[in-house]
Write a protein that holds these residues in place. Structure first.
Motif, PDB file in Angstrom:
ATOM      1  N   ILE A  50      12.389 -20.041  32.115  1.00 41.36           N
ATOM      2  CA  ILE A  50      11.991 -18.923  31.258  1.00 41.36           C
ATOM      3  C   ILE A  50      10.973 -19.375  30.216  1.00 41.36           C
ATOM      4  O   ILE A  50       9.965 -18.702  29.973  1.00 41.36           O
ATOM      5  N   LEU A 106       7.164 -17.978  29.651  1.00 42.02           N
ATOM      6  CA  LEU A 106       6.685 -17.399  28.390  1.00 42.02           C
ATOM      7  C   LEU A 106       5.476 -18.155  27.840  1.00 42.02           C
ATOM      8  O   LEU A 106       4.519 -17.535  27.351  1.00 42.02           O
ATOM      9  N   THR A 144       6.802  -5.754  22.469  1.00 42.90           N
ATOM     10  CA  THR A 144       7.026  -6.451  23.731  1.00 42.90           C
ATOM     11  C   THR A 144       8.196  -7.413  23.592  1.00 42.90           C
ATOM     12  O   THR A 144       8.872  -7.715  24.581  1.00 42.90           O
ATOM     13  N   GLN A 155      10.927  -6.719  22.273  1.00 47.93           N
ATOM     14  CA  GLN A 155      12.116  -5.935  22.638  1.00 47.93           C
ATOM     15  C   GLN A 155      12.329  -5.974  24.149  1.00 47.93           C
ATOM     16  O   GLN A 155      13.447  -6.123  24.626  1.00 47.93           O
ATOM     17  N   ALA A 156      11.216  -5.833  24.866  1.00 52.44           N
ATOM     18  CA  ALA A 156      11.309  -5.857  26.331  1.00 52.44           C
ATOM     19  C   ALA A 156      11.787  -7.222  26.811  1.00 52.44           C
ATOM     20  O   ALA A 156      12.546  -7.314  27.777  1.00 52.44           O
ATOM     21  N   LEU A 157      11.343  -8.286  26.120  1.00 57.40           N
ATOM     22  CA  LEU A 157      11.766  -9.633  26.523  1.00 57.40           C
ATOM     23  C   LEU A 157      13.239  -9.858  26.234  1.00 57.40           C
ATOM     24  O   LEU A 157      13.953 -10.469  27.023  1.00 57.40           O
ATOM     25  N   LEU A 158      13.685  -9.338  25.091  1.00 59.50           N
ATOM     26  CA  LEU A 158      15.049  -9.652  24.648  1.00 59.50           C
ATOM     27  C   LEU A 158      16.126  -8.830  25.351  1.00 59.50           C
ATOM     28  O   LEU A 158      17.306  -8.981  25.040  1.00 59.50           O
ATOM     29  N   VAL A 159      15.748  -7.981  26.283  1.00 62.11           N
ATOM     30  CA  VAL A 159      16.768  -7.339  27.120  1.00 62.11           C
ATOM     31  C   VAL A 159      16.754  -7.943  28.532  1.00 62.11           C
ATOM     32  O   VAL A 159      17.368  -7.419  29.445  1.00 62.11           O
ATOM     33  N   THR A 160      16.023  -9.044  28.646  1.00 62.49           N
ATOM     34  CA  THR A 160      16.049  -9.826  29.885  1.00 62.49           C
ATOM     35  C   THR A 160      16.843 -11.099  29.546  1.00 62.49           C
ATOM     36  O   THR A 160      17.303 -11.236  28.403  1.00 62.49           O
ATOM     37  N   PRO A 161      16.974 -12.028  30.461  1.00 64.03           N
ATOM     38  CA  PRO A 161      17.694 -13.265  30.100  1.00 64.03           C
ATOM     39  C   PRO A 161      16.995 -14.123  29.041  1.00 64.03           C
ATOM     40  O   PRO A 161      17.440 -15.235  28.758  1.00 64.03           O
ATOM     41  N   VAL A 162      15.931 -13.645  28.434  1.00 65.75           N
ATOM     42  CA  VAL A 162      15.268 -14.400  27.359  1.00 65.75           C
ATOM     43  C   VAL A 162      16.096 -14.247  26.084  1.00 65.75           C
ATOM     44  O   VAL A 162      16.368 -13.133  25.648  1.00 65.75           O
ATOM     45  N   SER A 163      16.480 -15.382  25.499  1.00 62.96           N
ATOM     46  CA  SER A 163      17.212 -15.323  24.232  1.00 62.96           C
ATOM     47  C   SER A 163      16.213 -15.439  23.089  1.00 62.96           C
ATOM     48  O   SER A 163      15.076 -15.863  23.291  1.00 62.96           O
ATOM     49  N   GLN A 165      22.424  -9.405  30.597  1.00 59.74           N
ATOM     50  CA  GLN A 165      21.023  -8.979  30.639  1.00 59.74           C
ATOM     51  C   GLN A 165      20.343  -9.305  31.974  1.00 59.74           C
ATOM     52  O   GLN A 165      19.322  -8.712  32.302  1.00 59.74           O
ATOM     53  N   PHE A 183      12.121   1.495  27.928  1.00 57.07           N
ATOM     54  CA  PHE A 183      12.066   1.975  26.549  1.00 57.07           C
ATOM     55  C   PHE A 183      11.253   3.257  26.452  1.00 57.07           C
ATOM     56  O   PHE A 183      10.393   3.528  27.294  1.00 57.07           O
TER      57      PHE A 183
END
Lengths: 351, 316
Positions: free
Chosen positions: A5, A9, A196, A198-206, B105, B112
């Motif tokens: 990940i 990124l 963006t 927000q979009a990352l933080l609902v994936t396995p990205v912490s 997740q 969104f």
């Protein structure tokens, strides 16, 4: 921590960074420009003082003073001497009166005129005054009751003169590092403002992964450029490991500062505004290297001092670990403080 | 003009037939994909979500409705691991979200309301990035883009896309990992009818695949059409949760609207409330004694029901 990940990124950040025309042009041209500036600066030290004289009567002791570090020239008239000083041909012009000997014999004070340009340093004036007194002593045999005490402040680098291009090198290296705060802050600000993140933080990205990836992007962008610059300009001929370590720690520091700027900024313009507020004080320690004695002890309160001083002492004077370890310790502490503050502020902003 | 007696009997039977509760798709499923237990969140002193309880079955589409500031977004943020609950528990696919954020997740998709794409990247690059983040090994961006109607524009930078195209790309991104739970926030807002219908079809396809869909929307027609059940949220609480039909039965009134010709040659409106003991006789009377020109039934909308329950509109 998931390196797959992080890699994705960082690769995305590099792609976005170089798609931003402003940052890509500034980055590429910046490093070329700084290298060009370095090579444009004189590579040798010219510390000789050029002094003009007008002597209506022969003054043999003056010619004896034409030794290493002192260039003696003679003018045909007092006016010619004045013009030459104004033109910058000499740093000072000394005009002896025609009746000097007679005046002295009559017990009077002969009037010697010294011409300086308005921006001549004070120490040059003092040196010229001493020279005049010395010349008169040589000429008249009268002993002058003066005592000169020399006191050297700061590291004793007497006799180790360095060319202007090497003096400017630490400043250019740190400039490259600091400039990357703009790029990094802008990348982070865009992630927050365009949501963006927000979009990352609902994936396995912490959130930790997010900060690590941004940190890697920021540190690598700054570090690679600074190392490249130092390598091309010969700044790593002395103690390359120390230089690399210092630049790496510097890159971490500017990354922390970049995080703070990003947390305070809302858009590109505010990144520039906050960036300038940070950038200008960070340059001040460079002047201490460029113009020794021009700044005083308070510059040690500016974080970049420890970077610039280390690079300067190692690259230009061959200082070793034992000479600069305290500087590096301070830089490590500052790195931790800046990174911590930056992440705390960004966490609040991204919540 | 009068209608034959058989016709109005047939009409009444047909209308009443629609009142029968069809088994919802969620009922056939094995378990709950989403469970909220006393879920609570506060912003300082402000209670945004107030001890809510609900569950969503696997494969069910839940319409999540409420006015702005009702607590919908905060609820979704807790369910998707963006916010840690201040009280209660959010369970997704049998896991406590707060304790298994990254795992949860990996199995969800979120679309969104506000566009949050990397605008300097192309559509394919956007999808490739998220495919890498989700570790989707066999990723076919072109097929996915074709599915949302973006074929042929996949290499264009997103900054050159229209709002509708961006919205479709957002939907594509949210299903890139074939999520088991799909959260959609106003997925058709601002889209033209054709694009909106395309998105609705994708939602239904995802449900057919087995995904649970948590649909936040202001569009009552859409919620009515797509949702197996709808939840009304108001001031941090869930004030109603049931199938659209049950809610209409419970809170709404259906009526038969007719236009009749008067003796003087004019036209007048008539209204008969359905589903009451007097409905049958009233309808018979209408058709026997009046000259009915047109007739149609009218039922309460979800908006009407929301107003009935909360005393305020969904768009307030």
């Amino acid at each position: 921590m998931n390196w797959r990940i992080i890699r994705a990124l960082v690769s995305k950040d590099y792609s976005l960074f170089f798609r931003n025309r402003f940052y890509s042009i500034v980055t590429v041209l910046g490093i070329v420009f700084y290298i060009a500036v370095y090579f444009w600066m004189p590579k040798s030290v010219d510390e000789s003082l050029s002094i003009g004289f007008y002597t209506p009567v022969p003054f043999p002791t003056i010619e004896q003073a034409d030794e290493e570090g002192l260039e003696i020239h003679f003018a045909d008239s007092q006016e010619e001497l004045k013009d030459a000083v104004i033109e910058g041909d000499y740093i000072a012009g000394i005009a002896f009166p025609a009746d000097m000997k007679e005046t002295l014999m009559a017990g009077g004070k002969p009037k010697v005129t010294a011409y300086f340009t308005s921006d001549v340093p004070l120490e040059y004036k003092d040196a010229i005054e001493l020279l005049i007194k010395e010349l008169i002593y040589e000429r008249t045999g009268q002993e002058l009751d003066i005592a000169v005490k020399e006191e050297i402040l700061g590291p004793d680098m007497l006799g180790m003169q360095i060319p202007p291009r090497d003096r400017i090198r630490p400043m250019l290296a740190v400039l490259l590092l600091i400039f990357e705060t703009f790029g990094l802050a802008s990348l982070v600000t865009e992630e927050v403002e365009r949501r963006t993140i927000q979009a990352l933080l609902v994936t396995p990205v912490s959130i930790t992964g997010f900060f690590i990836s941004k940190g890697i992007t920021g540190v690598s962008l700054a570090f690679i450029q600074a190392v490249l610059f130092m390598g091309v300009t010969g700044g790593m001929n002395n103690q390359p490991l120390i230089i690399i370590t210092t630049l790496f720690l510097g890159a971490v520091m500017v990354t922390g500062i970049g995080f703070i700027i990003a947390a305070l900024s809302k858009d590109f313009m505010s990144v520039l505004a906050w960036g300038m507020v940070t950038l200008i004080p960070m340059f001040i320690p460079s002047f201490g290297v460029m113009f020794p004695g021009a700044v005083t002890g308070w510059i040690k309160y500016i974080p970049s001092y420890y970077l610039i001083d280390t690079v300067h002492r190692v690259a230009n004077f061959g200082a070793g670990w034992s000479d600069i370890w305290t500087n590096l310790l301070v830089v490590v502490i500052l790195d931790l403080v800046f990174i911590w503050i930056g992440i705390m502020l960004l966490r609040r902003k991204t919540r | 003009m009068t209608f034959p007696h058989d016709y109005y009997n047939m009409l009444i039977n047909d209308l009443q037939g629609t009142l029968q509760v069809h088994p919802r798709k969620g009922e056939a499923m094995t378990g709950d994909a989403i469970v909220a237990e006393e879920l609570t969140y506060l912003y300082d002193e402000l209670v945004a979500v107030d001890h809510i309880n609900f569950n969503v079955a696997e494969g069910e589409i839940l319409g999540f409705l409420g006015p702005n500031g009702a607590g919908k977004t905060t609820t979704v943020k807790m369910l998707t691991g963006q916010l840690k609950p201040k009280g209660g528990k959010a369970m997704l696919l049998g896991m406590d979200v707060a304790l298994n954020v990254e795992k949860v997740q990996g199995d969800i998709g979120v679309c969104f309301e506000t566009t949050n794409l990397y605008e300097q990247m192309s559509a394919v690059e956007n999808l490739q990035l998220f495919a890498r983040l989700f570790n989707v090994r066999q990723f076919d961006g072109n097929t996915l883009l074709e599915r949302v109607g973006l074929a042929g524009r996949e290499r264009d930078r997103v900054e050159n896309y229209s709002k509708g195209m961006k919205q479709r790309l957002m939907v594509a991104r949210s299903i890139i990992n074939r999520p088991r739970v799909l959260f959609l926030d106003e997925p058709t807002a601002g889209l033209d009818p054709t694009s909106a219908e395309g998105i609705r079809n994708i939602i239904l396809e995802e449900r057919e695949r087995g995904a649970t869909v948590f649909l936040t929307t202001h569009d009552m027609m859409e919620a009515d059409k797509l949702s197996d059940r709808v939840a009304f949220m108001n001031q941090g609480k869930i004030v109603a949760l049931d199938t659209p039909l049950n809610l209409k039965q419970q809170y709404g009134k259906r009526a038969l609207k007719a236009i009749v010709a008067t003796d003087g040659g004019g036209l007048e409106d008539r209204e008969i409330i359905l589903d009451t003991p007097e409905t049958s006789s009233a309808v018979q009377k209408l058709f026997k004694k009046e000259k009915v020109v047109t007739v149609h039934s009218e039922e309460a909308t979800l908006e009407d029901i929301f107003i009935t329950i909360t005393g305020r509109g969904l768009t307030e």
